[in-house]
Design an enzyme around this catalytic site. Structure first.
Site, mmCIF file in Angstrom:
data_model
loop_
_atom_site.group_PDB
_atom_site.id
_atom_site.type_symbol
_atom_site.label_atom_id
_atom_site.label_comp_id
_atom_site.label_asym_id
_atom_site.label_seq_id
_atom_site.Cartn_x
_atom_site.Cartn_y
_atom_site.Cartn_z
ATOM 1 N N SER A 25 109.319 46.155 11.341
ATOM 2 C CA SER A 25 109.461 44.829 11.625
ATOM 3 C C SER A 25 110.468 44.120 10.708
ATOM 4 C CB SER A 25 107.884 44.256 11.422
ATOM 5 O OG SER A 25 107.610 44.429 9.922
ATOM 6 N N ASP A 46 100.649 41.241 -2.104
ATOM 7 C CA ASP A 46 101.590 41.932 -2.082
ATOM 8 C C ASP A 46 102.328 41.732 -3.158
ATOM 9 O OD1 ASP A 46 101.216 42.954 0.314
ATOM 10 O OD2 ASP A 46 101.848 41.479 1.528
ATOM 11 N N ALA A 53 107.970 45.939 -2.426
ATOM 12 C CA ALA A 53 108.471 47.318 -2.183
ATOM 13 C C ALA A 53 107.927 47.815 -0.859
ATOM 14 C CB ALA A 53 107.895 48.317 -3.391
ATOM 15 N N ARG A 78 117.552 43.430 7.077
ATOM 16 C CA ARG A 78 117.784 44.776 7.849
ATOM 17 C C ARG A 78 118.675 44.268 9.060
ATOM 18 N NH1 ARG A 78 111.289 45.984 7.860
ATOM 19 N NH2 ARG A 78 111.003 46.409 5.489
ATOM 20 N N VAL A 105 107.304 53.980 15.823
ATOM 21 C CA VAL A 105 107.484 55.574 15.837
ATOM 22 C C VAL A 105 106.699 55.998 14.606
ATOM 23 C CG1 VAL A 105 109.261 57.371 15.266
ATOM 24 C CG2 VAL A 105 109.912 55.182 16.747
#
Length: 411
Positions: free
Chosen positions: A231, A151, A295, A237, A276
């Site tokens: 998550s 990552d 990203a 967040r 979702v």
């Protein structure tokens, strides 16, 4: 006497200020401490400022290609030029490749055949990369590549030439000199979720699904809510999640489980929400994107809902981000926005619905027109053709590498 009087006045003044409590801090022995009132803003001034930013950004904006079809993927050309620039003066030597091998998986194109290290750290990610490499090998000269499937980028720019390289990575910040390539997730190997147990991939199929879903839910039928579902890979967040709990009529944002989930503490002391689908994101007018470990793979999908995208933080990049312009294609937010900052910007766009829809449409148009599968293939081709010109040595076969393709019947 005068000195004593001054001391008394000073003491009274200090006591009268209320000390730490009035500074918004709570002492250890206080039973309760009122929260300070959120910063008040002048709504007219705030609205004027946002409008000016939108107007200026759009006045300054120039389309990245004069060709409506952008048949040579010129929109993204500046990125690969910039990424390859550190090696223009030195070229790429065999020693540089050997010293960089520890940073990724070694690939070799030799005699129009593709080879790689026997051990791939993430097989599905290698599959996603090889999907784009294999159709190109027949037209490419011999070369060695170190492709990072982790990552995180590998080459800190502060190390200069001592960093080694070149290394190809899907994402980076300005602090790294890795060469960006289109991520494996355009085909396979994206994050595995309940909805995508084999990992997010097949951008070609997802484009079609989201295009149909966006057409089925026009702007006027979308819910006027900020929306996020994902998550807790970063505490950046948290403030949006907390705002959603405090003001659910403004924002609907919840944390889902990830592979490291152990208890509700990992979802900010609340039960984990259901995932979702990207298609159901299209029900909402305002969609939020955050970085993850690097990203976010989410971003490109959000634009295709024809919803207004709020992109938090601008540090992490993928190869196509460069031509996505703030206030033209999306709403930029600084890293770690406060709840009040979310409230202010959402309030502005709820009151300026036409502006929101215009930005949403421009974001959709850019991704639909300039992030097609043929753009991904084109970028890989141009990137490798420019890269191979930097090689300063003769590429030779290596017995320890395994043969990937093309298949014998395709030769």
């Amino acid at each position: 006497m005068l000195i004593n009087h001054l001391i008394v006045v000073l003491l009274i003044s200090l006591v009268g200020t209320g000390g730490a409590e009035d500074d918004g801090l709570c002492s250890a022995d206080q039973k309760s401490c009122a929260q300070s009132e959120p910063d008040q803003i002048n709504e007219d001034e705030f609205s004027f400022k946002i409008r000016r930013q939108i107007e200026k950004a759009n006045a300054d904006y120039k389309p990245c290609s004069s060709d409506p079809q952008d048949s040579d993927c010129s929109c993204h050309a500046n990125v690969l030029k910039r990424d390859l620039a550190p090696y223009k003066s030195t070229g790429v030597t065999r020693q540089m490749i050997e010293s960089s091998a520890r940073y990724g998986t070694k690939y070799k194109i030799y005699g129009h055949r593709l080879y790689r290290d026997a051990n791939c750290m993430f097989p599905a990610r290698c599959e996603g990369i090889e999907h784009f490499l294999l159709p190109l090998v027949a037209t490419l000269p011999d070369m060695d590549l170190i492709i990072n499937t982790r990552d995180y980028p590998q080459l800190n720019a502060a190390w200069g030439n001592a960093a080694g390289g070149p290394v190809f990575s899907f994402s980076k910040t300005k602090e790294y000199r890795d060469i960006m390539y289109p991520a494996w997730t355009f085909w396979a190997g994206g994050p595995a979720t309940k909805l995508h147990p084999r990992g997010i991939g097949r951008w070609d199929q997802m484009r079609e699904k989201l295009e149909k879903r966006a057409a089925a839910i026009p702007w006027s039928q979308k819910r006027s809510l900020g929306f996020f579902r994902g998550s807790r890979t970063s505490d950046e967040r948290d403030s949006l999640i907390l705002l959603s709990r405090r003001n659910p009529e403004l924002v609907e944002a919840q944390y889902t489980k990830n592979q490291g989930w152990k208890s509700p503490k990992d979802t900010l002391d609340a039960p984990a929400a259901d995932e979702v689908s990207f298609e159901d994101h299209c029900k909402y007018k305002y969609l939020f994107n955050f970085r993850g470990v690097a990203a976010s793979f989410r971003l490109k999908h959000l634009f295709l809902c024809k919803s207004l995208v709020f992109h938090v933080g601008d540090e992490w990049q993928e190869f196509f981000y460069d031509q996505l312009k703030p206030w033209v294609h999306y709403v930029p937010l600084k890293s770690y926005p406060s709840q009040q900052e979310y409230e202010h910007i959402l309030s502005f766009f709820k009151k300026n619905d036409a502006l929101a829809q215009e930005i949403a449409q421009r974001g959709y148009d850019f991704i639909w027109e300039h992030l097609r599968m043929k753009d991904i293939k084109c970028y890989w081709r141009k990137l490798l053709k420019r890269y191979v010109k930097l090689l300063q040595y003769e590429v030779k076969p290596e017995d320890q590498l395994i043969y990937i393709g093309p298949k014998k019947d395709e030769l």
